[in-house]
Design an enzyme around this catalytic site. Sequence first.
Site, PDB file in Angstrom:
ATOM      1  N   TRP A 186      38.190 -34.192  37.329  1.00 34.58           N
ATOM      2  CA  TRP A 186      36.723 -34.299  37.157  1.00 34.58           C
ATOM      3  C   TRP A 186      36.747 -35.179  35.905  1.00 34.58           C
ATOM      4  O   TRP A 186      35.663 -36.000  35.723  1.00 34.58           O
ATOM      5  CB  TRP A 186      36.059 -33.098  37.012  1.00 34.58           C
ATOM      6  CG  TRP A 186      36.709 -32.146  36.136  1.00 34.58           C
ATOM      7  CD1 TRP A 186      37.530 -31.076  36.360  1.00 34.58           C
ATOM      8  CD2 TRP A 186      36.363 -31.906  34.585  1.00 34.58           C
ATOM      9  NE1 TRP A 186      37.870 -30.296  35.036  1.00 34.58           N
ATOM     10  CE2 TRP A 186      36.986 -31.044  34.088  1.00 34.58           C
ATOM     11  CE3 TRP A 186      35.624 -32.915  33.716  1.00 34.58           C
ATOM     12  CZ2 TRP A 186      37.182 -30.603  32.639  1.00 34.58           C
ATOM     13  CZ3 TRP A 186      35.361 -32.306  32.507  1.00 34.58           C
ATOM     14  CH2 TRP A 186      36.136 -31.299  31.975  1.00 34.58           C
ATOM     15  N   GLU A 203      14.030 -27.781  34.881  1.00 36.16           N
ATOM     16  CA  GLU A 203      15.205 -28.882  34.817  1.00 36.16           C
ATOM     17  C   GLU A 203      15.291 -29.326  33.340  1.00 36.16           C
ATOM     18  O   GLU A 203      16.557 -29.499  33.070  1.00 36.16           O
ATOM     19  CB  GLU A 203      14.851 -30.164  35.334  1.00 36.16           C
ATOM     20  CG  GLU A 203      14.843 -30.066  37.136  1.00 36.16           C
ATOM     21  CD  GLU A 203      16.017 -29.486  37.432  1.00 36.16           C
ATOM     22  OE1 GLU A 203      17.040 -29.701  36.967  1.00 36.16           O
ATOM     23  OE2 GLU A 203      15.960 -28.698  38.545  1.00 36.16           O
ATOM     24  N   TRP A 216      45.738 -31.781  40.604  1.00 34.95           N
ATOM     25  CA  TRP A 216      45.065 -33.071  41.080  1.00 34.95           C
ATOM     26  C   TRP A 216      46.010 -34.051  41.475  1.00 34.95           C
ATOM     27  O   TRP A 216      47.251 -34.351  40.907  1.00 34.95           O
ATOM     28  CB  TRP A 216      44.437 -33.343  39.549  1.00 34.95           C
ATOM     29  CG  TRP A 216      43.515 -32.343  38.795  1.00 34.95           C
ATOM     30  CD1 TRP A 216      43.703 -31.736  37.855  1.00 34.95           C
ATOM     31  CD2 TRP A 216      42.191 -31.809  39.527  1.00 34.95           C
ATOM     32  NE1 TRP A 216      42.456 -30.973  37.455  1.00 34.95           N
ATOM     33  CE2 TRP A 216      41.544 -31.004  38.692  1.00 34.95           C
ATOM     34  CE3 TRP A 216      41.639 -32.274  40.538  1.00 34.95           C
ATOM     35  CZ2 TRP A 216      40.323 -30.349  38.909  1.00 34.95           C
ATOM     36  CZ3 TRP A 216      40.382 -31.686  40.863  1.00 34.95           C
ATOM     37  CH2 TRP A 216      39.415 -30.539  40.038  1.00 34.95           C
TER      38      TRP A 216
HETATM   39  C1  LIG Z   1      28.061 -34.978  37.995  1.00 38.63           C
HETATM   40  C2  LIG Z   1      26.936 -35.096  37.133  1.00 38.63           C
HETATM   41  C3  LIG Z   1      26.829 -35.809  36.118  1.00 38.63           C
HETATM   42  C4  LIG Z   1      25.479 -35.752  35.500  1.00 38.63           C
HETATM   43  N1  LIG Z   1      25.601 -36.424  34.069  1.00 38.63           N
HETATM   44  C5  LIG Z   1      24.348 -36.590  33.419  1.00 38.63           C
HETATM   45  C6  LIG Z   1      24.305 -37.184  32.142  1.00 38.63           C
HETATM   46  O1  LIG Z   1      25.287 -37.793  31.765  1.00 38.63           O
HETATM   47  N2  LIG Z   1      23.266 -37.210  31.479  1.00 38.63           N
HETATM   48  C7  LIG Z   1      21.968 -36.432  32.018  1.00 38.63           C
HETATM   49  O2  LIG Z   1      20.772 -36.678  31.339  1.00 38.63           O
HETATM   50  N3  LIG Z   1      22.098 -35.997  33.443  1.00 38.63           N
HETATM   51  C8  LIG Z   1      23.124 -35.700  34.077  1.00 38.63           C
HETATM   52  N4  LIG Z   1      23.490 -35.210  35.137  1.00 38.63           N
HETATM   53  C9  LIG Z   1      22.074 -34.279  35.389  1.00 38.63           C
HETATM   54  C10 LIG Z   1      21.108 -35.149  36.409  1.00 38.63           C
HETATM   55  O3  LIG Z   1      21.477 -35.457  37.535  1.00 38.63           O
HETATM   56  C11 LIG Z   1      20.135 -35.987  35.551  1.00 38.63           C
HETATM   57  O4  LIG Z   1      19.506 -35.295  34.309  1.00 38.63           O
HETATM   58  C12 LIG Z   1      18.864 -36.469  36.246  1.00 38.63           C
HETATM   59  O5  LIG Z   1      19.425 -36.937  37.460  1.00 38.63           O
HETATM   60  C13 LIG Z   1      18.276 -37.587  35.531  1.00 38.63           C
HETATM   61  O6  LIG Z   1      17.158 -38.071  36.293  1.00 38.63           O
HETATM   62  P1  LIG Z   1      15.519 -37.644  36.070  1.00 38.63           P
HETATM   63  O7  LIG Z   1      15.414 -37.828  34.509  1.00 38.63           O
HETATM   64  O8  LIG Z   1      14.784 -38.390  37.035  1.00 38.63           O
HETATM   65  O9  LIG Z   1      15.475 -36.272  36.130  1.00 38.63           O
HETATM   66  P2  LIG Z   1      14.273 -35.166  36.557  1.00 38.63           P
HETATM   67  O10 LIG Z   1      14.512 -34.436  37.741  1.00 38.63           O
HETATM   68  O11 LIG Z   1      13.075 -35.486  36.309  1.00 38.63           O
HETATM   69  O12 LIG Z   1      14.737 -33.983  35.474  1.00 38.63           O
HETATM   70  C14 LIG Z   1      13.802 -33.896  34.074  1.00 38.63           C
HETATM   71  C15 LIG Z   1      15.062 -33.765  33.204  1.00 38.63           C
HETATM   72  O13 LIG Z   1      15.698 -32.655  33.354  1.00 38.63           O
HETATM   73  C16 LIG Z   1      16.965 -32.790  32.752  1.00 38.63           C
HETATM   74  N5  LIG Z   1      18.037 -32.435  33.929  1.00 38.63           N
HETATM   75  C17 LIG Z   1      17.696 -32.448  35.108  1.00 38.63           C
HETATM   76  N6  LIG Z   1      18.864 -32.011  35.824  1.00 38.63           N
HETATM   77  C18 LIG Z   1      19.701 -31.718  35.097  1.00 38.63           C
HETATM   78  C19 LIG Z   1      20.705 -31.032  35.150  1.00 38.63           C
HETATM   79  N7  LIG Z   1      21.404 -30.777  36.268  1.00 38.63           N
HETATM   80  N8  LIG Z   1      21.407 -30.565  33.959  1.00 38.63           N
HETATM   81  C20 LIG Z   1      21.015 -30.948  32.778  1.00 38.63           C
HETATM   82  N9  LIG Z   1      19.838 -31.544  32.721  1.00 38.63           N
HETATM   83  C21 LIG Z   1      18.983 -31.737  33.623  1.00 38.63           C
HETATM   84  C22 LIG Z   1      17.104 -34.404  32.403  1.00 38.63           C
HETATM   85  O14 LIG Z   1      17.017 -34.364  31.053  1.00 38.63           O
HETATM   86  C23 LIG Z   1      16.176 -34.845  33.174  1.00 38.63           C
HETATM   87  O15 LIG Z   1      15.826 -36.312  32.500  1.00 38.63           O
HETATM   88  C24 LIG Z   1      24.492 -34.951  35.727  1.00 38.63           C
HETATM   89  C25 LIG Z   1      24.745 -34.537  36.989  1.00 38.63           C
HETATM   90  C26 LIG Z   1      25.772 -34.217  37.640  1.00 38.63           C
HETATM   91  C27 LIG Z   1      25.759 -33.632  38.943  1.00 38.63           C
END
Ligand SMILES: Cc1cc2nc3c(=O)[nH]c(=O)nc-3n(C[C@H](O)[C@H](O)[C@H](O)COP(=O)(O)OP(=O)(O)OC[C@H]3O[C@@H](n4cnc5c(N)ncnc54)[C@H](O)[C@@H]3O)c2cc1C
Length: 483
Positions: free
Chosen positions: A365, A281, A312
């Site tokens: 989106w 991640e 859209w």
């Molecule tokens: C529509 C949509 C919008 C999103 N907008 C953002 C946003 O603005 N900022 C954001 O940080 N994340 C975003 N995400 C990705 C993801 O949802 C979050 O990073 C995650 O939920 C953060 O929770 P966590 O730190 O507990 O994640 P964990 O599961 O603990 O992951 C650890 C770290 O990995 C990175 N990460 C995880 N998943 C993703 C992913 N799919 N893409 C890129 N990096 C990821 C993040 O930095 C996260 O803190 C988005 C996802 C979707 C589907």
Amino acid sequence: MKNRVILWFRRDLRLADNPALRAALDGDFDSIVPVFIHAPDELGDWAEGGAQRVWLHDSLRALAEDLETLGSRLIIRQGPTLDTLNTLIEESGAGAVYWNRLYDPPIIERDKQVKKALNEREDVDVDSFQAHVLFEPWQIETQQGQPYKVFTPFWKRIKGEPIRAPLARPDQLPAVWSCIGSLDVPDLGLLPEIRWDEKIRDCWTPGESGAQQRLETFLEDAADNYDDERDYPAIAGTSYLSPHLHWGEISPQQIMHRTEEWLDEYEGPAPREHIESFQSEIGWRDFAHHVLYHFPNTPDEPLDTRFKSFPWSDDTEALNAWQAGRTGIPMVDAGMRELWATGYMHNRVRMTVASFLTKNLRIAWQHGERWFWDTLVDADLANNTLGWQWAAGSGADAAPFFRIFNPARQGERFDAKGSYVRRWVPELSDMPNRHIHKPWDAPAEVLKKASIELGKDYPKPIVDLKASRREALEAFDQIKNES
Ligand SMILES: Cc1cc2nc3c(=O)[nH]c(=O)nc-3n(C[C@H](O)[C@H](O)[C@H](O)COP(=O)(O)OP(=O)(O)OC[C@H]3O[C@@H](n4cnc5c(N)ncnc54)[C@H](O)[C@@H]3O)c2cc1C
């Protein structure tokens, strides 16, 4: 060359593993002037949203306190950045300006201009460093010398590469000359007039020590089950590090090293597959920055250009219902209300609400992206753009458009006991598990027993899931053969 360096803090609000700070300490300087310059006008359409501003306020306070503990002081100024840096150079007599690089397109443009102008002065040394991502976006390319658009080969390419060891936190720092004036954090006016920010503070501790604490809590409580539990929004199964990473209160290098160290220390068979899943991640985050760097128009435009002519809908009422968590689809409403209350939404639910907006409601989106930008504490141009374009089917490594999440089924699968929905949509608390994700299908006596009258206590669905799915696929048919 004069013996002072300006350390320009941006989204690297930490003292450990901070390469620009380390270079300042290792250089031949007798004083370091740490400065944060608030210049939202220079970020174009992507100046910090409301929730980010609250985070920034608290994080700057934490950084200022940490600097003071080490004998230094954070200088806070308002932009324009270049004028402010020039003024500070005159005031402090600095002979160098150091900072860590960022990759948002408006920031790259601004930084290029700042670098060029400072380089034109003959009395200042300028240098920038890599601190925000594991690998520079331009360092990684496919065998054909192209940027990656698919995550798996990108991750394969960087996974085994050595990652630099985190740099030590200094024990003390040189004092900052008292003549150099500073604003106080509240002078930046980052907090909202109607004080909704207290709710956000109940959930988060912005700042470097809050970030380190979060990582340790994750390792203690959830890391060894990460891959099994990360998809269940009622469980605290993920790290919640995203806002800390966004503001650079912790670096991806620190996370990669600490997780490896933790595996080595683990008593019993090490849960390597869970840590690898978590590390990937962090890899997605690097991938998002890679894509944003190489395709800088993607915050506004679809990477897959066929989507420019997608039909859209401009149904503002439906958009408002989605934003307010009043669509009548419990899993969507729970997510949107969690977002409003905490500045956060679980990843599985982000995917669900984004699919619902772009496919069932067929709203572009960019509207969802903008709402997230204003309400998420972790709003991040790279990750948010990738996430929204992924959900809409128009981005890098995107979910194919025809993969339309059924939000009720997502709920039944990932919130089988309805705990997440009950937490955020309390009016449905008394619905039995069997019907909580589809109240519109529940028999009248079940609704009555749960004290729910649809349309009064909880909305009727604003859209029919099956019919809207079919219409979305028909709309996609109109563009799918375009080149
Ligand atoms: C529509 C949509 C919008 C999103 N907008 C953002 C946003 O603005 N900022 C954001 O940080 N994340 C975003 N995400 C990705 C993801 O949802 C979050 O990073 C995650 O939920 C953060 O929770 P966590 O730190 O507990 O994640 P964990 O599961 O603990 O992951 C650890 C770290 O990995 C990175 N990460 C995880 N998943 C993703 C992913 N799919 N893409 C890129 N990096 C990821 C993040 O930095 C996260 O803190 C988005 C996802 C979707 C589907």
